[in-house]
Design a protein around this motif. Structure first.
Motif, PDB file in Angstrom:
ATOM      1  N   VAL A  48      24.395  49.227  31.353  1.00 58.25           N
ATOM      2  CA  VAL A  48      25.570  49.926  30.817  1.00 58.25           C
ATOM      3  C   VAL A  48      26.299  50.636  31.959  1.00 58.25           C
ATOM      4  N   ALA A  49      27.630  50.544  31.959  1.00 56.96           N
ATOM      5  CA  ALA A  49      28.415  51.196  33.015  1.00 56.96           C
ATOM      6  C   ALA A  49      29.649  51.870  32.442  1.00 56.96           C
ATOM      7  N   LEU A  50      30.162  52.845  33.177  1.00 58.67           N
ATOM      8  CA  LEU A  50      31.435  53.491  32.869  1.00 58.67           C
ATOM      9  C   LEU A  50      32.495  52.812  33.723  1.00 58.67           C
ATOM     10  N   THR A  51      33.657  52.493  33.113  1.00 52.41           N
ATOM     11  CA  THR A  51      34.760  51.884  33.870  1.00 52.41           C
ATOM     12  C   THR A  51      36.047  52.631  33.534  1.00 52.41           C
ATOM     13  N   GLY A  52      37.170  52.144  34.017  1.00 51.69           N
ATOM     14  CA  GLY A  52      38.466  52.702  33.639  1.00 51.69           C
ATOM     15  C   GLY A  52      38.823  53.995  34.334  1.00 51.69           C
ATOM     16  N   CYS A  53      39.786  54.742  33.738  1.00 52.83           N
ATOM     17  CA  CYS A  53      40.385  55.878  34.442  1.00 52.83           C
ATOM     18  C   CYS A  53      39.402  57.010  34.719  1.00 52.83           C
ATOM     19  N   HIS A  54      38.288  57.094  33.958  1.00 48.95           N
ATOM     20  CA  HIS A  54      37.288  58.127  34.251  1.00 48.95           C
ATOM     21  C   HIS A  54      36.607  57.862  35.593  1.00 48.95           C
ATOM     22  N   THR A  55      36.596  56.613  36.036  1.00 47.02           N
ATOM     23  CA  THR A  55      35.987  56.306  37.334  1.00 47.02           C
ATOM     24  C   THR A  55      37.008  56.379  38.471  1.00 47.02           C
ATOM     25  N   TYR A  56      38.311  56.458  38.125  1.00 48.20           N
ATOM     26  CA  TYR A  56      39.341  56.573  39.163  1.00 48.20           C
ATOM     27  C   TYR A  56      39.685  58.033  39.449  1.00 48.20           C
ATOM     28  N   PRO A  87      40.962  37.830  39.199  1.00 52.42           N
ATOM     29  CA  PRO A  87      40.975  38.889  40.216  1.00 52.42           C
ATOM     30  C   PRO A  87      41.207  40.278  39.618  1.00 52.42           C
ATOM     31  N   GLU A  88      41.951  40.360  38.492  1.00 54.39           N
ATOM     32  CA  GLU A  88      42.180  41.665  37.852  1.00 54.39           C
ATOM     33  C   GLU A  88      40.875  42.262  37.337  1.00 54.39           C
ATOM     34  N   LEU A  89      40.042  41.413  36.753  1.00 52.58           N
ATOM     35  CA  LEU A  89      38.741  41.888  36.262  1.00 52.58           C
ATOM     36  C   LEU A  89      37.876  42.330  37.446  1.00 52.58           C
ATOM     37  N   ALA A  90      37.933  41.587  38.533  1.00 53.75           N
ATOM     38  CA  ALA A  90      37.166  41.947  39.732  1.00 53.75           C
ATOM     39  C   ALA A  90      37.602  43.306  40.276  1.00 53.75           C
ATOM     40  N   VAL A  91      38.922  43.580  40.240  1.00 59.05           N
ATOM     41  CA  VAL A  91      39.440  44.880  40.694  1.00 59.05           C
ATOM     42  C   VAL A  91      38.884  45.997  39.803  1.00 59.05           C
ATOM     43  N   ALA A  92      38.878  45.763  38.488  1.00 60.22           N
ATOM     44  CA  ALA A  92      38.376  46.779  37.546  1.00 60.22           C
ATOM     45  C   ALA A  92      36.879  47.040  37.757  1.00 60.22           C
ATOM     46  N   LEU A  93      36.132  45.977  38.028  1.00 59.07           N
ATOM     47  CA  LEU A  93      34.675  46.121  38.177  1.00 59.07           C
ATOM     48  C   LEU A  93      34.275  46.753  39.511  1.00 59.07           C
ATOM     49  N   ALA A  94      35.197  46.785  40.463  1.00 58.14           N
ATOM     50  CA  ALA A  94      34.872  47.346  41.782  1.00 58.14           C
ATOM     51  C   ALA A  94      34.570  48.840  41.713  1.00 58.14           C
ATOM     52  N   SER A  95      35.110  49.528  40.699  1.00 62.03           N
ATOM     53  CA  SER A  95      34.902  50.987  40.635  1.00 62.03           C
ATOM     54  C   SER A  95      33.950  51.399  39.510  1.00 62.03           C
ATOM     55  N   LEU A  96      33.242  50.431  38.922  1.00 62.51           N
ATOM     56  CA  LEU A  96      32.346  50.791  37.807  1.00 62.51           C
ATOM     57  C   LEU A  96      31.241  51.737  38.281  1.00 62.51           C
ATOM     58  N   VAL A  97      30.789  52.594  37.362  1.00 60.63           N
ATOM     59  CA  VAL A  97      29.703  53.543  37.658  1.00 60.63           C
ATOM     60  C   VAL A  97      28.521  53.193  36.751  1.00 60.63           C
ATOM     61  N   PRO A  98      27.429  52.647  37.311  1.00 54.73           N
ATOM     62  CA  PRO A  98      26.278  52.274  36.474  1.00 54.73           C
ATOM     63  C   PRO A  98      25.663  53.497  35.789  1.00 54.73           C
ATOM     64  N   LEU A  99      25.384  53.367  34.486  1.00 56.54           N
ATOM     65  CA  LEU A  99      24.696  54.427  33.735  1.00 56.54           C
ATOM     66  C   LEU A  99      23.246  54.028  33.456  1.00 56.54           C
ATOM     67  N   ARG A 100      23.038  52.736  33.293  1.00 53.79           N
ATOM     68  CA  ARG A 100      21.674  52.185  33.238  1.00 53.79           C
ATOM     69  C   ARG A 100      21.743  50.802  33.875  1.00 53.79           C
TER      70      ARG A 100
END
Length: 330
Positions: free
Chosen positions: A17-25, A72-85
């Motif tokens: 499980v990971a956090l993505t989106g504006c909370h990680t930016y 490539p858009e999905l790859a950009v989004a996944l570059a900043s993900l924060v793993p939670l588990r």
């Protein structure tokens, strides 16, 4: 954050499980939902939860897609993900791989969005040629948002839908985008508290139609994201927060982007239901007066697509020049 996230970790016990989106930016507002990515063996339709007064949007992805993003858009989004588990290290590995390719994927995303903006503009010109100002208005608005996304990707920043106005202002201040031309293309001169409230009403109507339709659209993420349990509530929470904090231009810009995506969703859903090919060129006409007619012209007015031919032609010319300028920068 832990109060909102723990029930999700408990629900998806055997998944990464990971956090993505504006909370990680680092740009999230108090009203922004948590974007949660759940990675496992199988993919499921998007869903949503409400925990501890916070909304959570949940997307599901297979390990293969997390490791090898389809776009490539999905790859950009996944570059900043924060793993939670992340017991299998899938997410950490995916984040590292996508970070390494971030600049390249951001550039490819910018090129792709700029190409889309040009195609949208072509559809707007076509609609004007047929004297359909409402379809031209829709396509010019779509072109404006694709241009904005292209500009944001070109500046190597992941776009965030409800933060588009601020992101465009920031990159325009450094000469990396054309704010005035973009503003004209998406009709920001129409923004006001009342215009935001109307746009929200129109969107609520379309959301209701999408969520109450029995058509099977599990393979279409654009549709499914608008059918989750809390989709409309998340929309209202974000828009309401912006209106209440006197940020009506931000709100109008956010809801405009959402209106474009939601009308695409409705056209695709109705086309699935009727077993026909979607008629993108005349999207508004088809959904109001055509064979897929399911919404009133009043809803379209609420969404804000009622500019006249002169305004549209001038704004289209401005955007055409801005696209040309941006193409030289990428």
């Amino acid at each position: 954050m832990s109060l909102a996230i723990q029930p999700i970790l408990d629900t998806f016990l055997n998944h990464a499980v990971a956090l993505t989106g504006c909370h990680t930016y680092g740009i999230a507002r108090a009203s922004c939902e948590y974007d949660i990515l759940v990675v496992g063996e199988e993919e499921k339709p998007d869903s949503s939860m409400r925990v501890a007064e916070r909304y959570c949007d949940i997307s599901f992805m297979s390990r293969e897609e997390a490791m090898n993003p389809a776009t490539p858009e999905l790859a950009v989004a996944l570059a900043s993900l924060v793993p939670l588990r992340d017991s299998s290290w899938t997410l950490s590995t995916a984040a590292s791989a996508n970070k390494a390719m971030f600049a390249s994927n951001a550039e490819r995303s910018a090129e792709s969005r700029l190409s889309l903006a040009l195609k949208d503009l072509g559809k707007a010109d076509e609609a004007l040629g047929k004297n359909s100002t409402v379809d031209a208005d829709f396509w010019l608005t779509a072109a404006g948002y694709d241009f904005a996304l292209a500009s944001i990707y070109a500046s190597e920043v992941p776009p965030a839908p409800s933060h588009l106005l601020k992101q465009m202002k920031t990159i325009s201040s450094t000469g990396e985008a054309s704010f005035t031309e973009w503003s004209a293309s998406v009709g920001l001169e129409q923004s006001s508290r009342e215009a935001c409230a109307k746009r929200l009403d129109g969107l609520s109507t379309v959301y209701d139609i999408i969520s109450s339709s029995g058509a099977d659209a599990r393979s279409n993420r654009l549709i499914e994201a608008r059918r989750t349990e809390h989709a409309a509530k998340i929309l209202h929470a974000k828009a309401g927060n912006l209106i209440d904090s006197l940020q009506s231009v931000d709100c109008f810009a956010y809801l405009g982007h959402e209106a474009v995506l939601t009308l695409f969703s409705l056209l695709e859903l109705q086309s699935i239901k009727e077993s026909v090919e979607p008629e993108y060129g005349a999207i508004v006409s088809v959904l109001t007066k055509g064979r897929l007619g399911i919404i009133s012209e009043e809803v379209i007015k609420e969404l804000g697509w009622r500019r006249d031919e002169k305004t549209l032609t001038r704004a289209a010319d401005l955007l055409r020049q801005a696209i040309s300028d941006q193409a030289k920068r990428i």
